[in-house]
Scaffold this active site. Structure first.
Site, short mmCIF file in Angstrom:
data_model
loop_
_atom_site.label_atom_id
_atom_site.label_comp_id
_atom_site.label_asym_id
_atom_site.label_seq_id
_atom_site.Cartn_x
_atom_site.Cartn_y
_atom_site.Cartn_z
N LYS A 160 -6.75 1.81 -3.39
CA LYS A 160 -6.45 1.14 -2.12
C LYS A 160 -6.53 2.13 -0.95
O LYS A 160 -7.06 1.79 0.12
CB LYS A 160 -5.07 0.51 -2.18
CG LYS A 160 -4.57 -0.08 -0.87
CD LYS A 160 -5.46 -1.21 -0.37
CE LYS A 160 -4.84 -1.87 0.85
NZ LYS A 160 -5.70 -2.91 1.45
N THR B 46 0.87 -1.17 0.00
CA THR B 46 0.00 0.00 0.00
C THR B 46 0.91 1.22 0.00
O THR B 46 1.45 1.61 1.03
CB THR B 46 -0.93 0.02 1.23
OG1 THR B 46 -1.73 -1.18 1.21
CG2 THR B 46 -1.84 1.23 1.20
#
Length: 343
Positions: free
Chosen positions: A212, A137
């Site tokens: 995300k 991420t």
């Protein structure tokens, strides 16, 4: 997408490692329509980041026949298990890149990704064509800048962050959001399918990491709301059990709620294995993204501040549902000691 070619050399962007299944060179009649990975050896995969998510992903790759090389980023536990099962080990990211066609990164965030790619002994130092799939991420602005820089070295970077938990990683049932050119995503898809149940192409490079962050903003926002609501309820004499009896099964219920409350009610520490420190990192990335986009995000700032408070009071290594106990403690109430009416 089916591609037509007469020899594996014409499918070079998909695999440089062909075996005797490849059609011979010749005229048009010798060619046939087929997927490029049908007749060519599976591409050589490198993997860095064998943590709670990465270990299951790498295990699925190996079990499903992908040639796998690993580099130990932190702990050796998963690496030793994979090596015993047939994976090979590279001493450095550079060595890994030299022996692989595709490298998957599953580390904490942009800082780690940039160090592994651009460091003195990093992936780019191998000076060869390479596809890097960043499943971390990461900060979208870092991702797009890094991709542009690497393109000048014939290295392609796409972002493919993950959703779900280590359980789904082990089962090969993760969700993945992929940002990249369509033809590169098509090349990566067979690899991603080894550990995913759902692949969503979100757009160009960087869009996967953007999606995300939005996904995590929603989930961390839920966490902050649940935690504050539970503290308010406890202060008013409403136990977590009463709270759950109203919300569970209602329109407010969802899978995330159930995992969060598995900790709140049952004290299951593994119900949602995502560290509070990582949640703060992601909310900080979101703030940076919002600022760059010129978007006011007061709710995001409030959620970030909640996690920042938890980290600065020494709870960064705990998993996200523990935020409920932290917020309760800061407000002088306990969710553990609370009992339902009449008990």
């Amino acid at each position: 997408m089916a591609l037509r070619f007469d020899s594996c050399s014409k499918a070079e962007s998909y695999s440089k490692n062909c075996i005797d299944g490849c059609p011979p060179q010749g005229d048009e009649s010798s060619a046939r329509w087929h997927e490029p990975w049908e007749d060519c050896m599976k591409e050589r995969i490198g993997f860095i980041g064998l943590g709670s998510m990465g270990a299951g992903m790498a295990d699925n790759l190996l079990r499903k026949g992908w040639p796998l090389t690993v580099h130990v980023h932190r702990s050796r536990t998963a690496a030793d298990r994979l090596i015993a099962a047939g994976a090979t080990e590279a001493a450095s990211p550079r060595e890994l890149a030299a022996t692989c066609d595709i490298v998957i990164l599953c580390v904490t965030g942009s800082h780690e990704v940039e160090a592994l790619v651009k460091g003195q002994d990093g992936l780019a130092a191998a000076a060869k064509p390479l596809l890097i799939i960043d499943c971390s991420t990461s900060n979208p602005s870092s991702t797009t800048a890094l991709a542009a820089d690497l393109a000048q070295q014939d290295i392609t970077l796409i972002d493919a962050p993950l959703a779900r938990t280590p359980k789904e990683a082990t089962e090969g049932k993760l969700d993945v959001m992929v940002g990249g050119a369509a033809e590169i995503v098509a090349r990566a898809r067979p690899v991603l399918e080894a550990f995913t149940a759902r692949i969503v192409h979100t757009g160009p490079t960087g869009s996967g990491h953007t999606m995300k962050l939005l996904n995590n903003f929603i989930s961390m926002g839920y966490s902050a709301i649940y935690s504050e609501a539970l503290s308010l309820g406890a202060k008013a004499g409403l136990t977590p059990q009463v709270f759950n009896s109203v919300i569970s099964g209602s329109r407010m219920d969802c899978g995330f709620y159930q995992a969060f409350f598995d900790f709140v009610l049952n004290r299951n520490e593994n119900a949602q294995r995502f560290a509070i420190g990582n949640a703060l990192k992601d909310m900080t990335y979101l703030a940076s993204f919002a600022q760059a986009a010129g978007i006011a995000n007061p709710i995001g700032a409030a959620v970030r501040n909640g996690f920042a408070t938890a980290v600065t009071t020494g709870h960064g290594e705990k998993f996200v549902p523990a935020l409920s106990d932290i917020v309760a403690g800061l407000n002088g109430v306990s969710l553990v000691e609370a009992t339902s009416p009449g008990q």
